[in-house]
Design an enzyme around this catalytic site. Structure first.
Site, mmCIF file in Angstrom:
data_model
loop_
_atom_site.group_PDB
_atom_site.id
_atom_site.type_symbol
_atom_site.label_atom_id
_atom_site.label_comp_id
_atom_site.label_asym_id
_atom_site.label_seq_id
_atom_site.Cartn_x
_atom_site.Cartn_y
_atom_site.Cartn_z
ATOM 1 N N ASP A 45 42.038 36.494 13.038
ATOM 2 C CA ASP A 45 42.985 35.408 12.756
ATOM 3 C C ASP A 45 44.026 35.795 11.712
ATOM 4 O O ASP A 45 44.537 34.943 11.000
ATOM 5 C CB ASP A 45 42.231 34.152 12.320
ATOM 6 C CG ASP A 45 41.333 34.385 11.104
ATOM 7 O OD1 ASP A 45 41.252 35.538 10.637
ATOM 8 O OD2 ASP A 45 40.720 33.422 10.628
ATOM 9 N N LYS A 61 39.069 31.617 -6.480
ATOM 10 C CA LYS A 61 40.007 30.602 -6.964
ATOM 11 C C LYS A 61 40.072 30.562 -8.493
ATOM 12 O O LYS A 61 39.716 29.559 -9.123
ATOM 13 C CB LYS A 61 39.628 29.229 -6.399
ATOM 14 C CG LYS A 61 39.710 29.157 -4.883
ATOM 15 C CD LYS A 61 39.366 27.784 -4.353
ATOM 16 C CE LYS A 61 39.477 27.762 -2.822
ATOM 17 N NZ LYS A 61 39.137 26.447 -2.247
ATOM 18 N N ASP A 80 47.533 34.456 7.570
ATOM 19 C CA ASP A 80 46.362 33.935 8.261
ATOM 20 C C ASP A 80 46.877 32.965 9.328
ATOM 21 O O ASP A 80 47.508 31.959 9.008
ATOM 22 C CB ASP A 80 45.469 33.213 7.255
ATOM 23 C CG ASP A 80 44.211 32.629 7.879
ATOM 24 O OD1 ASP A 80 44.227 32.326 9.087
ATOM 25 O OD2 ASP A 80 43.222 32.446 7.159
#
Length: 279
Positions: A29, A80, A136
């Protein structure tokens, strides 16, 4: 990013047996310029057990960051981060030695979360920075945005492969077997697949038409994906991130606004509300 690997590819050009060769693992992907030869050369020069392709992002706080030293050796992963630790993230393409497979137990496994930290511990995981674009493309809107990035890259590196002529605006790619009618306006950022047939006066922008799509006269499509073997009727309008599945037939003068249609349907009524799913 998901772990739906598209393929495993043996790459070593030696007389080694297949079991002794390193290989690529690619997530299905993502889209980029795939610098596989350069990545392989880097992997071999570092005598790495694994090499991760990484790409720089403007806002790393949204991603898992790959932290490396000056040689590219991976030191840790930070998910993150709230404070800046680096701006490189996993781009979903790996070069791996066969011994990596020995680290994977016979159960559902996350190579990123379980296997790579073991290789980091042994100081044999490296990162190769991607030159050029990356995206992506797992969601329709991202797939269409990625198409634009890819076509821009083609304009820079392989402009002869892009469609040219009075019917085309901007960057577009059209398979040689496709037929384009009169007085069309196609582009920018359109991909037209094998044996597609486009009627007269058709308008298409920022769309993907997969193989064998038929578009009747004066239809308009924008920001949408049209599946294999589907047909779009005269004066129909398909727009706003609509996704039309395989073998779907849209009648004349139908309006589809951000509609998702599953395969093998005939669409007889317009859909005005974005997000409608036709099952």
């Amino acid at each position: 990013m998901g772990l739906a690997y598209a393929c495993f590819i043996a790459v070593a050009e030696t007389d080694q047996t297949l079991a002794d060769q390193c290989f690529f693992a690619l997530c299905s992907d993502v889209i980029c310029e795939f610098p596989l030869r350069d990545m392989l050369k880097f992997h071999q020069s570092q005598k790495a057990e694994g090499t991760i392709l990484v790409t720089k992002v403007d806002d790393p706080s949204k991603y898992g960051v790959v932290v490396t030293d000056e040689t590219g050796q991976v030191e840790r992963f930070v998910e993150k981060p709230k404070t800046f630790v680096g701006d490189k993230i996993n781009a979903g393409i790996y070069v791996l030695e066969p011994c990596v497979l020995d680290r994977i137990e016979l159960r559902p496994t996350s190579i990123e979360k379980e296997t790579f930290p073991l290789i980091v511990r042994d100081k044999r995981l490296f990162a190769f920075t991607l030159p050029g674009y990356w995206m992506d493309v797992g969601q329709p809107k991202d797939y269409l945005f990625g198409l634009g990035l890819h076509l821009s890259s083609m304009r820079q590196h392989n402009p002869s492969e892009l469609a040219e002529g009075s019917s085309f605006v901007g960057n577009n790619i059209v398979h040689p077997t496709a037929q384009i009618g009169k007085d069309c306006r196609i582009g920018p950022n359109v991909s037209i697949g094998i044996e597609c047939v486009i009627g007269d006066g058709v308008r298409i922008s920022n769309c993907v038409l997969l193989h064998r799509v038929k578009v009747r006269n004066f239809a308009r499509m924008a920001d949408s994906i049209i599946g294999w073997g589907s047909s779009i009727g005269r004066w129909a309008r398909i727009e706003n991130k609509s996704v039309i599945g395989e073998d779907v037939h849209v009648r004349e003068e139908i309006f589809m606004n951000g509609t998702i249609v599953l395969p093998h349907k005939e669409i007889k009524d317009s859909q005005h509300d974005p997000g409608t799913i036709i099952m």
